[in-house]
Write a protein that holds these residues in place. Structure first.
Motif, PDB file in Angstrom:
ATOM      1  N   MET A   1       0.812  -1.096  -0.103  1.00  0.00           N
ATOM      2  CA  MET A   1      -0.037  -0.044   0.065  1.00  0.00           C
ATOM      3  C   MET A   1       0.943   1.375   0.197  1.00  0.00           C
ATOM      4  N   THR A   2       0.587   2.190  -0.805  1.00  0.00           N
ATOM      5  CA  THR A   2       1.371   3.598  -0.744  1.00  0.00           C
ATOM      6  C   THR A   2       1.091   4.289   0.194  1.00  0.00           C
ATOM      7  N   LYS A   3       1.684   5.362   0.455  1.00  0.00           N
ATOM      8  CA  LYS A   3       1.562   6.436   1.479  1.00  0.00           C
ATOM      9  C   LYS A   3       0.150   7.115   1.116  1.00  0.00           C
ATOM     10  N   ARG A   4       0.102   7.271  -0.236  1.00  0.00           N
ATOM     11  CA  ARG A   4      -1.120   8.084  -0.639  1.00  0.00           C
ATOM     12  C   ARG A   4      -2.429   7.114  -0.159  1.00  0.00           C
ATOM     13  N   GLU A   5      -2.169   5.950  -0.661  1.00  0.00           N
ATOM     14  CA  GLU A   5      -3.254   4.939  -0.262  1.00  0.00           C
ATOM     15  C   GLU A   5      -3.491   5.046   1.396  1.00  0.00           C
ATOM     16  N   CYS A   6      -2.637   4.979   2.021  1.00  0.00           N
ATOM     17  CA  CYS A   6      -2.776   5.089   3.779  1.00  0.00           C
ATOM     18  C   CYS A   6      -3.378   6.615   4.036  1.00  0.00           C
ATOM     19  N   ALA A   7      -3.188   7.431   3.422  1.00  0.00           N
ATOM     20  CA  ALA A   7      -3.968   8.725   3.682  1.00  0.00           C
ATOM     21  C   ALA A   7      -5.257   8.557   3.368  1.00  0.00           C
ATOM     22  N   ILE A   8      -5.550   8.224   2.043  1.00  0.00           N
ATOM     23  CA  ILE A   8      -6.929   7.667   1.729  1.00  0.00           C
ATOM     24  C   ILE A   8      -8.046   6.991   2.936  1.00  0.00           C
ATOM     25  N   VAL A   9      -7.377   6.107   3.148  1.00  0.00           N
ATOM     26  CA  VAL A   9      -7.998   5.217   4.206  1.00  0.00           C
ATOM     27  C   VAL A   9      -8.144   5.939   5.623  1.00  0.00           C
ATOM     28  N   THR A  10      -6.987   6.659   5.936  1.00  0.00           N
ATOM     29  CA  THR A  10      -6.853   7.510   7.143  1.00  0.00           C
ATOM     30  C   THR A  10      -8.050   8.625   7.021  1.00  0.00           C
ATOM     31  N   ALA A  11      -8.131   9.252   5.966  1.00  0.00           N
ATOM     32  CA  ALA A  11      -9.217  10.360   5.807  1.00  0.00           C
ATOM     33  C   ALA A  11     -10.714   9.739   5.869  1.00  0.00           C
ATOM     34  N   ARG A  51     -16.394  13.844   2.439  1.00  0.00           N
ATOM     35  CA  ARG A  51     -16.612  12.514   2.680  1.00  0.00           C
ATOM     36  C   ARG A  51     -16.792  11.768   1.430  1.00  0.00           C
ATOM     37  N   GLU A  52     -18.028  12.283   0.698  1.00  0.00           N
ATOM     38  CA  GLU A  52     -18.104  11.491  -0.438  1.00  0.00           C
ATOM     39  C   GLU A  52     -17.207  11.374  -1.381  1.00  0.00           C
ATOM     40  N   GLN A  53     -16.465  12.471  -1.828  1.00  0.00           N
ATOM     41  CA  GLN A  53     -15.187  12.305  -2.536  1.00  0.00           C
ATOM     42  C   GLN A  53     -14.392  11.323  -2.135  1.00  0.00           C
ATOM     43  N   ILE A  54     -14.126  11.210  -0.726  1.00  0.00           N
ATOM     44  CA  ILE A  54     -12.955  10.378  -0.015  1.00  0.00           C
ATOM     45  C   ILE A  54     -13.361   9.001  -0.245  1.00  0.00           C
ATOM     46  N   LYS A  55     -14.848   8.863  -0.053  1.00  0.00           N
ATOM     47  CA  LYS A  55     -15.548   7.460  -0.010  1.00  0.00           C
ATOM     48  C   LYS A  55     -15.312   6.890  -1.513  1.00  0.00           C
ATOM     49  N   GLN A  56     -15.376   7.863  -2.506  1.00  0.00           N
ATOM     50  CA  GLN A  56     -15.114   7.386  -3.775  1.00  0.00           C
ATOM     51  C   GLN A  56     -13.697   6.877  -3.981  1.00  0.00           C
ATOM     52  N   ASP A  57     -12.741   7.808  -3.527  1.00  0.00           N
ATOM     53  CA  ASP A  57     -11.321   7.230  -3.560  1.00  0.00           C
ATOM     54  C   ASP A  57     -11.039   5.995  -2.680  1.00  0.00           C
ATOM     55  N   PHE A  58     -11.660   5.577  -1.549  1.00  0.00           N
ATOM     56  CA  PHE A  58     -11.692   4.493  -0.769  1.00  0.00           C
ATOM     57  C   PHE A  58     -12.030   3.243  -1.378  1.00  0.00           C
ATOM     58  N   LEU A  59     -13.321   3.490  -2.182  1.00  0.00           N
ATOM     59  CA  LEU A  59     -13.739   2.331  -2.819  1.00  0.00           C
ATOM     60  C   LEU A  59     -13.162   1.950  -4.117  1.00  0.00           C
ATOM     61  N   ALA A  60     -12.492   2.795  -4.709  1.00  0.00           N
ATOM     62  CA  ALA A  60     -11.755   2.631  -5.771  1.00  0.00           C
ATOM     63  C   ALA A  60     -10.341   1.884  -5.382  1.00  0.00           C
ATOM     64  N   LEU A  61      -9.805   2.182  -4.208  1.00  0.00           N
ATOM     65  CA  LEU A  61      -8.835   1.129  -3.783  1.00  0.00           C
ATOM     66  C   LEU A  61      -9.125  -0.080  -3.666  1.00  0.00           C
ATOM     67  N   CYS A  62     -10.373  -0.282  -2.797  1.00  0.00           N
ATOM     68  CA  CYS A  62     -10.889  -1.595  -2.679  1.00  0.00           C
ATOM     69  C   CYS A  62     -11.319  -2.167  -3.915  1.00  0.00           C
ATOM     70  N   ARG A  63     -11.731  -1.663  -4.941  1.00  0.00           N
ATOM     71  CA  ARG A  63     -12.005  -2.413  -6.157  1.00  0.00           C
ATOM     72  C   ARG A  63     -10.805  -2.712  -6.642  1.00  0.00           C
ATOM     73  N   ASN A  64      -9.613  -1.938  -6.679  1.00  0.00           N
ATOM     74  CA  ASN A  64      -8.480  -2.336  -7.551  1.00  0.00           C
ATOM     75  C   ASN A  64      -7.390  -3.003  -6.893  1.00  0.00           C
ATOM     76  N   ALA A  65      -7.751  -3.509  -5.779  1.00  0.00           N
ATOM     77  CA  ALA A  65      -6.922  -4.374  -4.737  1.00  0.00           C
ATOM     78  C   ALA A  65      -6.691  -5.588  -5.622  1.00  0.00           C
ATOM     79  N   THR A  66      -5.081  -5.767  -5.345  1.00  0.00           N
ATOM     80  CA  THR A  66      -4.777  -7.434  -6.101  1.00  0.00           C
ATOM     81  C   THR A  66      -4.751  -8.342  -5.211  1.00  0.00           C
ATOM     82  N   ASP A  67      -4.502  -9.738  -5.596  1.00  0.00           N
ATOM     83  CA  ASP A  67      -4.270 -10.851  -4.574  1.00  0.00           C
ATOM     84  C   ASP A  67      -2.611 -10.959  -4.408  1.00  0.00           C
ATOM     85  N   THR A  68      -2.090 -10.310  -4.828  1.00  0.00           N
ATOM     86  CA  THR A  68      -0.720 -10.225  -4.840  1.00  0.00           C
ATOM     87  C   THR A  68      -0.106 -10.145  -3.069  1.00  0.00           C
TER      88      THR A  68
END
Length: 74
Positions: A1-11, A51-68
């Motif tokens: 997970m990138t630091k930016r992704e951590c920022a999205i999850v935190t927000a 919140r709604e925009q942050i939610k969309q970024d959060f959901l995009a992280l979840c949708r783009n998650a890999t099995d790696t």
């Protein structure tokens, strides 16, 4: 997970995944919404206002998650 992704999850969740100098990623992420630097005392209000925009970024992280899986050793 990138630091930016951590920022999205935190927000989105309110659970801090960053500390020390890495908190700058959260500040930069939220600053992108308001178009100026965000200050510590503003973080909850900015996160709520966008919140709604942050939610969309959060959901995009979840949708783009890999099995790696990454080995703990690297």
């Amino acid at each position: 997970m990138t630091k930016r992704e951590c920022a999205i999850v935190t927000a989105y969740t309110g659970f801090s995944m960053l500390k020390g100098n890495d908190l700058g990623h959260l500040y930069r992420y939220l600053s992108g919404f308001i178009g100026r630097p965000v200050y510590s005392h503003e973080i909850p209000a900015v996160a709520e206002a966008y919140r709604e925009q942050i939610k969309q970024d959060f959901l995009a992280l979840c949708r783009n998650a890999t099995d790696t899986e990454v080995d703990a050793d690297g």
